[in-house]
Design an enzyme around this catalytic site. Sequence first.
Site, short mmCIF file in Angstrom:
data_model
loop_
_atom_site.label_atom_id
_atom_site.label_comp_id
_atom_site.label_asym_id
_atom_site.label_seq_id
_atom_site.Cartn_x
_atom_site.Cartn_y
_atom_site.Cartn_z
N SER A 42 0.85 -1.19 0.00
CA SER A 42 0.00 0.00 0.00
C SER A 42 0.89 1.25 0.00
O SER A 42 1.69 1.43 -0.91
CB SER A 42 -0.95 -0.05 1.19
OG SER A 42 -1.97 0.92 1.06
N GLU A 51 -10.53 0.43 -8.56
CA GLU A 51 -10.16 0.68 -9.94
C GLU A 51 -8.91 1.54 -10.05
O GLU A 51 -8.09 1.34 -10.95
CB GLU A 51 -11.33 1.35 -10.66
CG GLU A 51 -11.10 1.56 -12.15
CD GLU A 51 -12.29 2.17 -12.84
OE1 GLU A 51 -12.14 2.62 -13.99
OE2 GLU A 51 -13.38 2.20 -12.23
N HIS A 93 -7.23 -5.75 -1.72
CA HIS A 93 -6.10 -4.93 -1.27
C HIS A 93 -5.30 -5.62 -0.15
O HIS A 93 -4.07 -5.55 -0.15
CB HIS A 93 -6.61 -3.57 -0.78
CG HIS A 93 -5.50 -2.59 -0.51
ND1 HIS A 93 -4.61 -2.18 -1.48
CD2 HIS A 93 -5.14 -1.94 0.65
CE1 HIS A 93 -3.75 -1.31 -0.95
NE2 HIS A 93 -4.05 -1.16 0.34
#
Length: 666
Positions: free
Chosen positions: A212, A276, A309
């Site tokens: 991340s 997205e 994620h």
Amino acid sequence: MAAAGAGRGGRARGRALRPGSVPGSALRLPVPAMPETRMKRALSLAILLAALSSAVAPAAPPPPPDTPVQLPGTHAFGLHSRAGLEYRIFVSEPAAPAPPSGWPVVYVLDGNAWFAHAAQQVRVRGGKRPDKTGVLPALVVGVGYPGDAYINSPRRTPDFTPDVPLRTPNPAGWAATGGADTFMAFLVDELKPLINSRYATDQDKEILFGHSLGGLFALHAWFNHPAAFDGVVSASPSTWWNEEVALDWARRFAGSADAAGRKQPLLVATGAAELESMVAGARGLERILAGATAAGAPVQVALLEDEDHLSAAPVAINRLVRRFLAPSRDDIDHALALLADDGKADALVGRERSLVGAADGRGYRVREYRPAGVAAEQVRRTIYVLEDGEVLQAALRQARGSAVPTAVVGLRQGDGRPLQPRAFTPTPDGDPENRAGAEDLLKLLHAQVVPEIAGSRGPGGEDRVLVGSARAGLFALYAVANAPETFAAVVAVAPELDWRGGFVLSPNVIGRIGPKLAVQGRAARVVLLQEDIADPLSARLRQSLEAIEGVQAPGLALGEAPVQAVAAALDTAFGLADTARPARMPVFAEDTGLPVPDADAYVALTPQQRFDLRMRLRALPKPRQDAWVRRFKFNLDAALWFYEHRLLHEEKTRMDAINAYEAPAP
């Protein structure tokens, strides 16, 4: 029922229990009557016994308290940076001793969240057999923060974001940004030196993992600080931050001269089920870096199917382990040596040398292992191994466990990779244009490697055994057929007997052994280790060999434990060598003081160089002259055996071509 308890005299011999005295039952059960005095005594005795039992019997131990679970081989410590910030450092250290080059190091950002998974992946998949798992044990260092929170946003946000002008304001509630360079200085100038000083690390194999915002920092490290780490894995990088500033780094890199020459690999892994904007950022990196990748830059961008994620991070760690911790040949060698030594790093000592094959001009690396404390001149047995895996492991076990001083000699290509199957492949008869490498490899062993190793042994000499499996096992049989004087015995483990329709079983091959043995007065020992010793090809080979006078060819079953089976076959081979000890290769312990050329080198000398060599030889003292001449004659004899084999082979090829010739039809 009451009458049932009465005697003949009509007097009741017992008392009936009242209903309800036995729960769930209305029956009156007879109980023998007891006098009052006896009852009191019984009660007193019962009370006394109860008191004694309570005094003697130990109290039941309390249940053990709950204890926290700790991963094996891990610990953590606090570290105060020069910038005044506190970090929590997690470390997972392999159990086995480090290789000579040290352990690779994997630095994991957000250590509170991802260290445990990375440590377990490396520990479980690395283990003791990198030759099997394809994963090298490594040191894992998690860089986290004080406390138990998985994600510490106030601390990680400034650490992972670079100091660049903000194109858009940060989201509401975010901490300050722009401390990436300070954090990089902490990693490179403070943490890495500390880790390198405490542990045996390989400073040429330092890998960075970030997820991340940590993935954004990983990209910052790879694009803007390429010398900081030797490989980078960026999982689900926040490429959206500051209007995709990370894509600007990629464009600048793609247009630079450094693009094609970059050596440090980069892996970007993003979940296909993420937002997205995350997927678009990964695709943008892939598109921008496509040209650099085509030019040779080691960049890979992967979209992880069905991963979001958070689930993408463990998958990216798994890929890091498989791709960045792949072992080299030396790493595998070290691990197998430790396995053979039961974890004792000093039980076997290795030394390596390089040489160039006189026949093929290729480079080779020869590595010799000896038990610690055993000098070269004390070795009495040498096992020659041309491959890795179970065969090498069995040989190393043999070297350590044998009561007779035993060494292991391994041979690889000059770049450290194992010898390829073609090196073990004989040239098929009648096909000289498709020449393979067995002839050159045999000459290398016979005229270069074995004489050099044998020359370091003591006056008693040594017994030599060649062992190989599959195609290398076929080569072992080829060596017996064409140079039986080189090894006291050979062990062929599941050799490819069906190669080219049973080439090794042809009379042309087996027929060479008898005449050579007769000329030399030698005996040949061949141990065949097969999964099925009753296999027709194996049985036919043993029968053909044992039909030759002076040849023994016992067969053994491979079984369920190949390492132990190979070790037993080596015992058998050395036992056969002891029962009919052949004449050994000469041992040259004297220092001649003058290099001794082999046959090829001598032929290449000019007349003037040969004259100079003779003059230098005359200048030596007589004992050194004699030692030089002995070595030189041996080199010529070794070359003679090889060239004799080569000439016979070429002559047969020519005769086969003549016999196969058919005149054109009129």
